[in-house]
Design a protein around this motif. Sequence first.
Motif, PDB file in Angstrom:
ATOM      1  N   SER A  13      83.099  67.233  38.733  1.00  0.00           N
ATOM      2  CA  SER A  13      81.826  66.975  39.413  1.00  0.00           C
ATOM      3  C   SER A  13      80.692  67.508  38.538  1.00  0.00           C
ATOM      4  CB  SER A  13      81.789  67.675  40.773  1.00  0.00           C
ATOM      5  OG  SER A  13      82.834  67.224  41.607  1.00  0.00           O
ATOM      6  N   PRO A  14      79.645  66.729  38.327  1.00  0.00           N
ATOM      7  CA  PRO A  14      78.535  67.178  37.482  1.00  0.00           C
ATOM      8  C   PRO A  14      77.556  68.081  38.224  1.00  0.00           C
ATOM      9  CG  PRO A  14      78.150  64.932  38.177  1.00  0.00           C
ATOM     10  CD  PRO A  14      79.498  65.316  38.735  1.00  0.00           C
ATOM     11  N   THR A  15      78.081  69.178  38.766  1.00  0.00           N
ATOM     12  CA  THR A  15      77.261  70.135  39.520  1.00  0.00           C
ATOM     13  C   THR A  15      77.124  71.459  38.781  1.00  0.00           C
ATOM     14  OG1 THR A  15      79.232  70.828  40.754  1.00  0.00           O
ATOM     15  CG2 THR A  15      77.867  69.092  41.733  1.00  0.00           C
ATOM     16  N   GLY A  16      77.561  71.504  37.551  1.00  0.00           N
ATOM     17  CA  GLY A  16      77.469  72.700  36.726  1.00  0.00           C
ATOM     18  C   GLY A  16      78.190  72.448  35.422  1.00  0.00           C
ATOM     19  N   LEU A  17      78.137  73.414  34.520  1.00  0.00           N
ATOM     20  CA  LEU A  17      78.800  73.273  33.232  1.00  0.00           C
ATOM     21  C   LEU A  17      80.314  73.454  33.399  1.00  0.00           C
ATOM     22  CD1 LEU A  17      76.388  75.339  30.950  1.00  0.00           C
ATOM     23  CD2 LEU A  17      76.565  72.843  31.119  1.00  0.00           C
ATOM     24  N   LEU A  18      81.073  72.709  32.618  1.00  0.00           N
ATOM     25  CA  LEU A  18      82.514  72.891  32.617  1.00  0.00           C
ATOM     26  C   LEU A  18      82.856  74.262  32.045  1.00  0.00           C
ATOM     27  CD1 LEU A  18      83.903  69.447  31.368  1.00  0.00           C
ATOM     28  CD2 LEU A  18      83.416  70.195  33.710  1.00  0.00           C
ATOM     29  N   HIS A  19      83.841  74.919  32.649  1.00  0.00           N
ATOM     30  CA  HIS A  19      84.258  76.237  32.166  1.00  0.00           C
ATOM     31  C   HIS A  19      85.693  76.174  31.652  1.00  0.00           C
ATOM     32  CE1 HIS A  19      86.425  76.518  35.913  1.00  0.00           C
ATOM     33  NE2 HIS A  19      85.326  76.587  36.645  1.00  0.00           N
ATOM     34  N   LEU A  20      86.244  77.339  31.340  1.00  0.00           N
ATOM     35  CA  LEU A  20      87.565  77.413  30.737  1.00  0.00           C
ATOM     36  C   LEU A  20      88.639  76.803  31.647  1.00  0.00           C
ATOM     37  CD1 LEU A  20      88.440  78.575  28.009  1.00  0.00           C
ATOM     38  CD2 LEU A  20      89.167  80.651  29.205  1.00  0.00           C
ATOM     39  N   GLY A  21      88.473  76.954  32.957  1.00  0.00           N
ATOM     40  CA  GLY A  21      89.430  76.356  33.882  1.00  0.00           C
ATOM     41  C   GLY A  21      89.439  74.845  33.800  1.00  0.00           C
ATOM     42  N   LEU A  42      88.881  59.380  32.691  1.00  0.00           N
ATOM     43  CA  LEU A  42      87.821  60.292  33.129  1.00  0.00           C
ATOM     44  C   LEU A  42      87.121  59.654  34.319  1.00  0.00           C
ATOM     45  CD1 LEU A  42      86.057  62.825  32.763  1.00  0.00           C
ATOM     46  CD2 LEU A  42      84.633  61.486  31.189  1.00  0.00           C
ATOM     47  N   ARG A  43      86.957  60.429  35.396  1.00  0.00           N
ATOM     48  CA  ARG A  43      86.252  59.956  36.587  1.00  0.00           C
ATOM     49  C   ARG A  43      85.197  60.993  36.952  1.00  0.00           C
ATOM     50  NH1 ARG A  43      90.420  58.753  40.344  1.00  0.00           N
ATOM     51  NH2 ARG A  43      90.289  60.720  41.459  1.00  0.00           N
ATOM     52  N   ILE A  44      83.998  60.551  37.246  1.00  0.00           N
ATOM     53  CA  ILE A  44      82.904  61.446  37.604  1.00  0.00           C
ATOM     54  C   ILE A  44      82.742  61.459  39.125  1.00  0.00           C
ATOM     55  CG2 ILE A  44      80.449  61.946  37.362  1.00  0.00           C
ATOM     56  CD1 ILE A  44      82.046  62.366  34.802  1.00  0.00           C
ATOM     57  N   GLU A  45      82.981  62.626  39.740  1.00  0.00           N
ATOM     58  CA  GLU A  45      82.882  62.759  41.192  1.00  0.00           C
ATOM     59  C   GLU A  45      81.477  63.264  41.530  1.00  0.00           C
ATOM     60  OE1 GLU A  45      86.252  64.986  42.638  1.00  0.00           O
ATOM     61  OE2 GLU A  45      87.576  63.265  42.277  1.00  0.00           O
ATOM     62  N   ASP A  46      80.557  62.312  41.690  1.00  0.00           N
ATOM     63  CA  ASP A  46      79.128  62.632  41.784  1.00  0.00           C
ATOM     64  C   ASP A  46      78.525  62.280  43.137  1.00  0.00           C
ATOM     65  OD1 ASP A  46      79.414  59.897  41.466  1.00  0.00           O
ATOM     66  OD2 ASP A  46      77.715  59.684  40.108  1.00  0.00           O
ATOM     67  N   THR A  47      79.311  62.443  44.212  1.00  0.00           N
ATOM     68  CA  THR A  47      78.776  62.089  45.529  1.00  0.00           C
ATOM     69  C   THR A  47      77.902  63.175  46.141  1.00  0.00           C
ATOM     70  OG1 THR A  47      80.804  62.903  46.570  1.00  0.00           O
ATOM     71  CG2 THR A  47      80.704  60.547  46.059  1.00  0.00           C
ATOM     72  N   ASP A  48      77.964  64.379  45.627  1.00  0.00           N
ATOM     73  CA  ASP A  48      77.143  65.478  46.160  1.00  0.00           C
ATOM     74  C   ASP A  48      75.741  65.374  45.538  1.00  0.00           C
ATOM     75  OD1 ASP A  48      76.026  67.779  47.106  1.00  0.00           O
ATOM     76  OD2 ASP A  48      77.668  69.097  46.495  1.00  0.00           O
ATOM     77  N   THR A  49      74.945  64.455  46.083  1.00  0.00           N
ATOM     78  CA  THR A  49      73.663  64.125  45.467  1.00  0.00           C
ATOM     79  C   THR A  49      72.693  65.297  45.437  1.00  0.00           C
ATOM     80  OG1 THR A  49      72.919  63.258  47.614  1.00  0.00           O
ATOM     81  CG2 THR A  49      73.853  61.685  46.039  1.00  0.00           C
ATOM     82  N   ALA A  50      72.877  66.272  46.316  1.00  0.00           N
ATOM     83  CA  ALA A  50      71.973  67.422  46.342  1.00  0.00           C
ATOM     84  C   ALA A  50      72.207  68.362  45.161  1.00  0.00           C
ATOM     85  CB  ALA A  50      72.128  68.185  47.662  1.00  0.00           C
ATOM     86  N   ARG A  77      82.497  56.153  38.405  1.00  0.00           N
ATOM     87  CA  ARG A  77      81.613  57.131  39.028  1.00  0.00           C
ATOM     88  C   ARG A  77      81.664  56.906  40.531  1.00  0.00           C
ATOM     89  NH1 ARG A  77      76.558  56.908  38.178  1.00  0.00           N
ATOM     90  NH2 ARG A  77      76.048  59.031  37.561  1.00  0.00           N
ATOM     91  N   GLN A  78      81.897  57.971  41.293  1.00  0.00           N
ATOM     92  CA  GLN A  78      82.054  57.820  42.733  1.00  0.00           C
ATOM     93  C   GLN A  78      80.796  57.304  43.418  1.00  0.00           C
ATOM     94  OE1 GLN A  78      83.631  61.526  44.308  1.00  0.00           O
ATOM     95  NE2 GLN A  78      85.717  60.787  44.065  1.00  0.00           N
TER      96      GLN A  78
END
Length: 290
Positions: A13-21, A42-50, A77-78
Motif C-alpha cells: 500500500s502506498p501509505t508510507g515508505l517500504l521498510h526491511l519487512g 506487483l499490485r498496488i493496494e491504494d484504496t485508502d484514499t485518505a 491498482r485497486q
Amino acid sequence: MAPAGFVTRFAPSPTGLLHLGHAYSALTAWDAARDAGGVCLLRIEDTDTARVRPDHEAAIYEDLAWLGLRWPEPVMRQSDRRVAYAEALAHLAGLGVTYPCRCSRADIRAALAAPQEGAGASGAASGLYPGTCRGRAMSEAGPSDAIRLDLEKALALTKNQTLHWTETGPSHAGRHTLDPDAMRAHIGDVVLARKDIGTAAYHLAVVVDDAAQNVTHIVRGEDLLEATPIHRLLQALLELPEPVWHHHALVRDEDGKRLAKRNDARAIRTYREAGLTPADVRRLCDESAR
C-alpha cells in the motif's frame, strides 16, 4: 492477464515508505517465483484514499527496482477495481450472507464492554463485532453503512462442503481444514466494504484480485495467517479457485515487534542513502526475520 503456471504477487500500500519487512516479503515472493520458473506480479493496494500518496507509490517502484526486482506491466491498482468489487459484493448479497452495519468503533467498544447474560467473557475478550446490526436487510443499506459478512449464514451455506487449504510456510505447513467453531471464536462478521471510503475492504479485495490475476501461490507474512480461513470461505462463496498459501517469518525490531511504516530507520530508502547494496539489504532481511 498473468501467464499460467506459478504466479504469486507482492501487494504493498502506498501509505508510507517500504521498510526491511517489505523487502523481505518481496524478495521471498520473487525468489519463489524464480525457483518455480514462474512470475511475481506487483499490485498496488491504494484504496485508502485518505493515506495514499503519489510519492510513496513512486518510491515503491524505485525501491523494488533498486533491489533488482522486475514485474510485468501494467501494474494492477485497486483504485481501478471498484466495478469488480461491487460485482463480488452483489454476488454475496444475492446469497444472503451480507448485511449493512452503521456501528462506529465507539459503538462496538461500548457493546463489547456491556455485560451480556450467558455470554461469558469471550465476546469482549476477543474484540469481535457483537452483531448489533446483523438483523438488518441489504435493502436498508445507505451511504453511511459498512457491509459485513454474516459468518453464520456463510458457514451454513457451505456446510456441505469440506473446505481445505494448503500451507507451505515454515511454521504451519500442511493441508488444513476450515474450522467453523474457530472462525466463530476468532474471526466473526468481518467488514467487506468500508463506509469511510465506500470501497472494498481488504478481505474482499484480496480474494477478488488474486483470482483476477490467476495467482496460484500467495506469499505473505505470518501476521496474515489468521486471515486465511476467511479468505478460503470467501473464495468458496464467490466460486473462485483455491491457491496455495505460504506465510513467511516477519522482520522484527530489537524488541521483537513487527516493523511498521513509521520505522523510517528501517526504510529501504534509508539503507540506500547510507550506501548499502541490495545484497546488504538481503542479508539484513535474513538476519532479522523470525
